[in-house]
Scaffold this active site. Structure first.
Site, short mmCIF file in Angstrom:
data_model
loop_
_atom_site.label_atom_id
_atom_site.label_comp_id
_atom_site.label_asym_id
_atom_site.label_seq_id
_atom_site.Cartn_x
_atom_site.Cartn_y
_atom_site.Cartn_z
N GLU A 1 -78.26 -19.49 -99.51
CA GLU A 1 -76.95 -20.37 -99.11
C GLU A 1 -76.22 -20.63 -100.51
OE1 GLU A 1 -77.24 -23.97 -96.97
OE2 GLU A 1 -78.77 -23.38 -95.70
N GLU B 1 -84.62 -26.06 -96.88
CA GLU B 1 -84.49 -27.27 -97.65
C GLU B 1 -85.28 -28.20 -97.35
OE1 GLU B 1 -79.99 -28.51 -97.89
OE2 GLU B 1 -79.64 -26.42 -98.60
#
Length: 510
Positions: free
Chosen positions: A277, A160
């Site tokens: 995810e 991320e």
């Protein structure tokens, strides 16, 4: 109510993209007994192929060891913890999905960290040292586990970077340099290793095309595109927890589809897409994760996600997860399919039910999936549709009626079939509800744990179904309770009852 006529012939093959990977907390947790017991349980009843977590290069792993002794200055790599953890993974039949991060303190250019366990999220001070660490780690893994094995482990660059909490200033320019340097290092170790990124946070639209354009210009290798998906809104904080709004569950599938649509026309449009995810909430302390609602909400994603991406990784398999610190209670809204001490949550059962489905899809709908295997067993996965925060509250019951084709392995028509039903809902197979009714003990006693283990098992019922000899079909009426997910396994019966048996005489009555 209309009856769903399930076709006799398959309409598709079932894709198990949900099984490709599952998430975990920080890498070093793999040294703990409770963690390994939980992973073994998940593998025995579900069976994921890969596992992905943060912090392989965190200082707790102890891989990078720099020294200055008697004029000798250098670097030593220690594989002590890494080997123990990877050995344990392989022993239970799961492979690493290698996420390269975070930054060892000795290589970091700054002090910014994330999480309770302080993962450093700054770029390397010297890329040559970072590249050397990556190369040494991959070479060690190949030496220890064999080239053929390690080539099956995807390698993802960071986590991320689109969020400033996970990458200093969320700098695209600096991440693109990290990606270029790292991906080329991976390929220098072995050109057949699969490397990818950018592992962006949900709906980071402003990263997808720039990443594609950058690697096209730089020539950096990229074998897959990875990103994340969640559907909750901003956190409403309470002590040791949060509440959040939930968008409609279809928005997960919309997020799965978005990158490929935006990347159309770029060099990356045909690459494998991995959602590394996903879940409802992105918080490890949101009680929705513990509920039957969570399972019903995610059922359409398990059924339909494989049509859009090559894998989607549930975040995470266990509540052993310490981003916000050590949990203060056995149920605390953790991401896991299991709590600490292996209490199964309703979403665990959604996955365990999916693992028992057949390979041929006979029918799909907004509240069901029907499959068949090569023995003739028909499996029906059904759930009560839910709609997120803005939808009206779900009714107490949901009714589904199916006309199911039943045949033996050789294509014959049996007289009867055996229907075995497993169900979880707000009451059945729901240890979270039992825990609430116990008074929410933060640290349950041994007796309370035993009761929670029992409460966590699905309710099971069974009955015989008559098969119409003219049509080869059986009628199945399903009444689902609130937030229920249910699995019905229908097996053709070959009756072996001897002619002299009469069950009406068991009590000695005429």
């Amino acid at each position: 109510m209309n009856t769903v006529i399930v076709p006799s012939r398959p309409i598709a093959a079932l894709r198990d993209a949900w099984r490709h990977c599952v998430g975990t907390g920080e890498f070093v947790l793999g040294l703990r007994r409770d963690y390994l017991e939980s992973l073994a349980l998940v593998q025995s009843q579900i069976g994921f192929r890969h596992i992905r977590g943060h912090g392989i290069f965190h200082d707790w792993m102890g891989i990078l060891r720099q020294y200055d002794a008697a004029g000798h200055v250098g670097t030593r790599y220690s594989w002590t913890y890494l080997d123990q953890i990877v050995d344990a993974y392989l022993e239970v039949g799961i492979k690493p999905f290698l996420e390269l991060g975070f930054m060892p303190q000795a290589l970091a250019s700054g002090d910014q960290t994330v999480f309770w366990w302080q993962g450093n999220v700054t770029p390397p001070r010297e890329y040559a040292q970072w590249n050397a660490l990556v190369a040494a780690t991959l070479r060690h893994l190949i030496d220890r586990y064999g080239r053929a094995e390690v080539l099956t482990w995807p390698v993802e660059v960071w986590n991320e970077p689109s969020l400033k909490e996970f990458w200093q200033d969320a700098s695209q320019e600096e991440y693109f340099r990290l990606y270029d340097e790292t991906s080329r290092t991976v390929k220098d170790v072995d050109a057949d290793l699969q490397v990818g990124g950018p592992a962006t946070s949900p709906e980071a639209d402003d990263w997808y095309v720039p990443f594609a354009e950058h690697v096209a210009a730089s020539g950096a290798p990229v074998d897959f595109f990875s990103f994340h998906a969640y559907t909750t809104g901003p956190a409403q904080h309470v002590p040791f927890g949060v509440y959040q709004t939930l968008r409609h569950p279809s928005t997960l599938l919309e997020q799965f589809a978005r990158p490929r649509r935006l990347l159309a026309g770029t060099a990356l449009e045909h690459l494998p897409m991995h959602v590394t995810e996903f879940n409802t909430s992105y918080r490890p302390d949101n009680p929705v994760h513990d509920t039957a609602y969570n399972a019903a909400y995610l059922a359409p994603t398990l059924v339909g996600g494989g049509d859009l991406v090559d894998s989607f990784s549930y975040w995470t398999f266990s509540d052993m997860f310490e981003e916000q610190g050590v949990p203060v209670s056995i149920f605390h809204g953790g991401f896991g399919l299991l709590t600490h001490r292996q209490i199964k949550k309703p979403t665990f059962h959604l996955y365990a039910f999916a693992a028992r489905l057949g390979s041929d899809v006979l029918a799909r709908g907004e509240d069901h999936l029907v499959t068949r295997d090569d023995t003739g067993r028909v499996s029906v996965l059904a759930w009560q549709p839910v709609g997120g925060t803005d939808d009206p509250a779900e009714p107490d019951r949901h009714h589904l009626r199916l006309s199911v084709p039943v045949r033996t392995a050789d294509g014959g028509t049996p007289v009867t079939a055996y229907a075995h039903r497993s169900r979880v809902n707000d009451d059945d197979g729901n240890a979270f509800t039992a825990w609430q009714q116990m008074g929410r003990p933060a640290s349950p006693t041994s007796r309370q744990l035993d009761m929670l283990y029992e409460a966590a098992e699905p309710a099971v019922t069974h009955r015989a179904l008559e098969v119409d000899p003219a049509t080869g079909r059986a009628d199945l009426d399903l009444h689902l309770a609130r937030h229920e997910v249910t699995l019905v396994e229908i097996d053709p019966v070959s009756d072996e009852t001897p002619a002299w048996l009469d069950d009406l005489r068991i009590l000695g009555r005429p």
